[in-house]
Every structure is written in C-alpha cells, then in structure tokens.
Design a protein around this motif. Structure first.
Motif, short mmCIF file in Angstrom:
data_model
loop_
_atom_site.label_atom_id
_atom_site.label_comp_id
_atom_site.label_asym_id
_atom_site.label_seq_id
_atom_site.Cartn_x
_atom_site.Cartn_y
_atom_site.Cartn_z
N LEU A 151 43.98 48.54 -11.15
CA LEU A 151 44.40 49.28 -9.96
C LEU A 151 45.28 50.46 -10.34
N LEU A 152 46.13 50.26 -11.34
CA LEU A 152 47.00 51.34 -11.80
C LEU A 152 46.17 52.47 -12.42
N PHE A 153 45.12 52.11 -13.15
CA PHE A 153 44.21 53.12 -13.70
C PHE A 153 43.58 53.94 -12.59
N PHE A 154 43.12 53.27 -11.53
CA PHE A 154 42.54 53.99 -10.40
C PHE A 154 43.57 54.92 -9.76
N ALA A 155 44.81 54.42 -9.62
CA ALA A 155 45.85 55.22 -8.98
C ALA A 155 46.17 56.47 -9.79
N VAL A 156 46.20 56.33 -11.12
CA VAL A 156 46.55 57.46 -11.98
C VAL A 156 45.37 58.42 -12.16
N LEU A 157 44.20 57.88 -12.53
CA LEU A 157 43.06 58.73 -12.84
C LEU A 157 42.42 59.36 -11.62
N LEU A 158 42.48 58.67 -10.48
CA LEU A 158 41.86 59.19 -9.28
C LEU A 158 42.88 59.71 -8.26
N GLY A 159 44.11 59.18 -8.32
CA GLY A 159 45.11 59.57 -7.35
C GLY A 159 45.86 60.85 -7.70
N LEU A 160 46.28 60.98 -8.96
CA LEU A 160 47.07 62.15 -9.35
C LEU A 160 46.32 63.47 -9.17
N PRO A 161 45.02 63.54 -9.49
CA PRO A 161 44.31 64.82 -9.27
C PRO A 161 44.34 65.28 -7.82
N ARG A 162 44.47 64.36 -6.86
CA ARG A 162 44.55 64.74 -5.45
C ARG A 162 45.84 65.49 -5.13
N PHE A 163 46.82 65.32 -6.02
CA PHE A 163 48.10 66.02 -5.84
C PHE A 163 48.20 67.23 -6.77
N GLY A 164 47.07 67.63 -7.30
CA GLY A 164 47.04 68.82 -8.15
C GLY A 164 47.37 68.58 -9.60
N VAL A 165 47.53 67.31 -10.00
CA VAL A 165 47.83 66.99 -11.40
C VAL A 165 46.51 66.76 -12.12
N VAL A 166 46.06 67.73 -12.88
CA VAL A 166 44.79 67.64 -13.58
C VAL A 166 45.05 67.62 -15.08
N LEU A 167 44.71 66.49 -15.71
CA LEU A 167 44.95 66.29 -17.13
C LEU A 167 43.70 65.67 -17.76
N PRO A 168 43.57 65.73 -19.09
CA PRO A 168 42.45 65.02 -19.73
C PRO A 168 42.50 63.53 -19.42
N PHE A 169 41.33 62.90 -19.32
CA PHE A 169 41.28 61.48 -18.98
C PHE A 169 42.06 60.63 -19.96
N GLN A 170 42.06 61.02 -21.24
CA GLN A 170 42.78 60.23 -22.22
C GLN A 170 44.28 60.23 -21.93
N LEU A 171 44.80 61.37 -21.50
CA LEU A 171 46.22 61.45 -21.17
C LEU A 171 46.55 60.62 -19.94
N PHE A 172 45.64 60.64 -18.96
CA PHE A 172 45.83 59.78 -17.79
C PHE A 172 45.87 58.31 -18.21
N ALA A 173 44.99 57.93 -19.14
CA ALA A 173 44.94 56.55 -19.62
C ALA A 173 46.23 56.18 -20.34
N VAL A 174 46.76 57.11 -21.12
CA VAL A 174 48.03 56.88 -21.82
C VAL A 174 49.16 56.66 -20.81
N LEU A 175 49.17 57.45 -19.75
CA LEU A 175 50.20 57.30 -18.71
C LEU A 175 50.10 55.93 -18.04
N ALA A 176 48.87 55.52 -17.70
CA ALA A 176 48.69 54.23 -17.04
C ALA A 176 49.09 53.07 -17.95
N LEU A 177 48.61 53.09 -19.19
CA LEU A 177 48.94 52.02 -20.13
C LEU A 177 50.42 52.01 -20.48
N GLY A 178 50.97 53.20 -20.74
CA GLY A 178 52.38 53.29 -21.14
C GLY A 178 53.32 52.83 -20.05
N CYS A 179 53.08 53.31 -18.82
CA CYS A 179 53.96 52.93 -17.71
C CYS A 179 53.85 51.44 -17.41
#
Length: 214
Positions: A65-93
């Motif tokens: 669920l956190l992966f969905f929130a980060v990879l699909l949710g953040l771009p809706r707020f204008g945060v566009v990053l490589p998928f690998q970086l999104f994955a790092v954020l989800a796993l790290g947090c």
C-alpha cells in the motif's frame, strides 16, 4: 543450469538492481530511523508526537500500500521522479520505523545516569544524544538492525511489480521465453541469498568488533 548461463546478463542486471535498492534504501532507513528515535526521546513534546505518529503509521501500513501511495500518489502532487527513487523512498521510510524502534530500545538500555552526567557538564540534548547515548545504544542494537536490513532486502522484491529493475522481476521475461519456472526461481533465490548473507556477514563483523559481550 542453462537458465543461468543463457541469461546471465539478465540475472546480473536484476541482482544489481536489488543491491542498489537495498543499499540506497538502507542508508535512508538508517538516517530516518536514528532521527526518529532521537525525536521519540526528545524533551520537546511536538517532536515526540511526530516520531510516534511516524512509527505508528508506517509500522501498521502494508508495504504494498505504501508503494502505491508513493509511486502513484506523489505524481498527482507534481512530484515526478524515477521509479527506482520512488521505490527507495517507500522502502526507506517503511523500514525506518522498525530501525527507530530498535534504536529506541537501545537508548533505553543506556543508564539514565549517563545522560544526567552529560547534562551536568553543560552538554545540550543533541550533544548528549550523539556523543554519549547513541554510541552506547548502537552497540546493543547491531543484531536487530542487521535483521531489519535483511528484511528490507527481501521486501525490495515488491518493487518489481512497479516497473523497477530488481531480481524477482527477472522471472517474467524468462517465463515468456519458456524456461523452467522452478529453476528460474531457484536462481532468483540464490541471488537473494547472496544479498542477505552479505548483509549478515557485515553485521557479524560489526557485532564482533563493537557489540556488547554476552
């Protein structure tokens, strides 16, 4: 064996992706985990509340669920990053919440007199924590932190479902090419064993050097 030899570059790319995810996510998790542990024992109430909310929310949220929130949710707020970086954020947090609790348990093992002595010498909370308390706490939490990072390495497999290059995702193209699914997963398992045993070896060395004698 031909599954590995015929597709060694594919396995190597997946293994490298898993190693990169594990390393970068571990660094983020350790940094946030120690920071949140500091917040949870801070004399400032708002910091303690923030640390508690961080740990409570992340520890009780499914990682997928956190992966969905980060990879699909953040771009809706204008945060566009490589998928690998999104994955790092989800796993790290996510992992930082477990690191935080491990570190906080270590902090609680340090005698209260240590902090009182530091404060009597005029040291601030930050100085007391970083120079007196955390170095002693770290010695007792090396094993649980190692176990948590091993779990992080295995959790990185979820990233493959979100177009991130990692080891588990190699089964898809191999399955399409008609290779035995059993041997495909055997070599994937070997790759994860390499990663997790490497982490275990590193923390065994750290424990022998700095761990609390038992």
């Amino acid at each position: 064996m031909n599954v590995l030899t015929d597709n060694f570059s594919l396995y190597a790319k997946g293994l490298l992706g898993t190693v990169e995810l594990t390393v970068y996510s571990s660094l983020l998790a350790l940094a946030l985990g120690f920071l949140m542990a500091s917040f949870r024992v801070a004399p400032v109430g708002s910091l303690r509340v923030f640390g508690t909310v961080w740990v409570t929310v992340l520890r009780n949220t499914p990682l997928t669920l956190l992966f969905f929130a980060v990879l699909l949710g953040l771009p809706r707020f204008g945060v566009v990053l490589p998928f690998q970086l999104f994955a790092v954020l989800a796993l790290g947090c996510y992992t930082s919440a477990f690191i935080c609790e491990a570190v906080r348990s270590g902090i609680n093992t340090v005698p209260a007199g240590q902090g009182e002595a530091a404060r009597s010498l005029g040291m601030t909370f930050g100085q007391t924590l970083s120079l007196v308390v955390l170095p002693q706490a770290f010695r007792s939490v090396i094993p649980p932190i190692g176990s948590t990072l091993i779990a992080l390495a295995k959790n990185s497999a979820i990233a493959g479902s979100f177009s991130v290059t990692e080891l588990l995702g190699t089964y898809k193209p191999l399955n399409e090419l008609g290779y035995s699914i059993v041997w495909t997963f055997v070599w994937i398992a070997v790759g994860y064993l390499i990663v997790t045993l490497s982490i275990s070896a590193i923390f065994n060395v750290l424990e022998k050097r700095w761990g609390v004698p038992r």
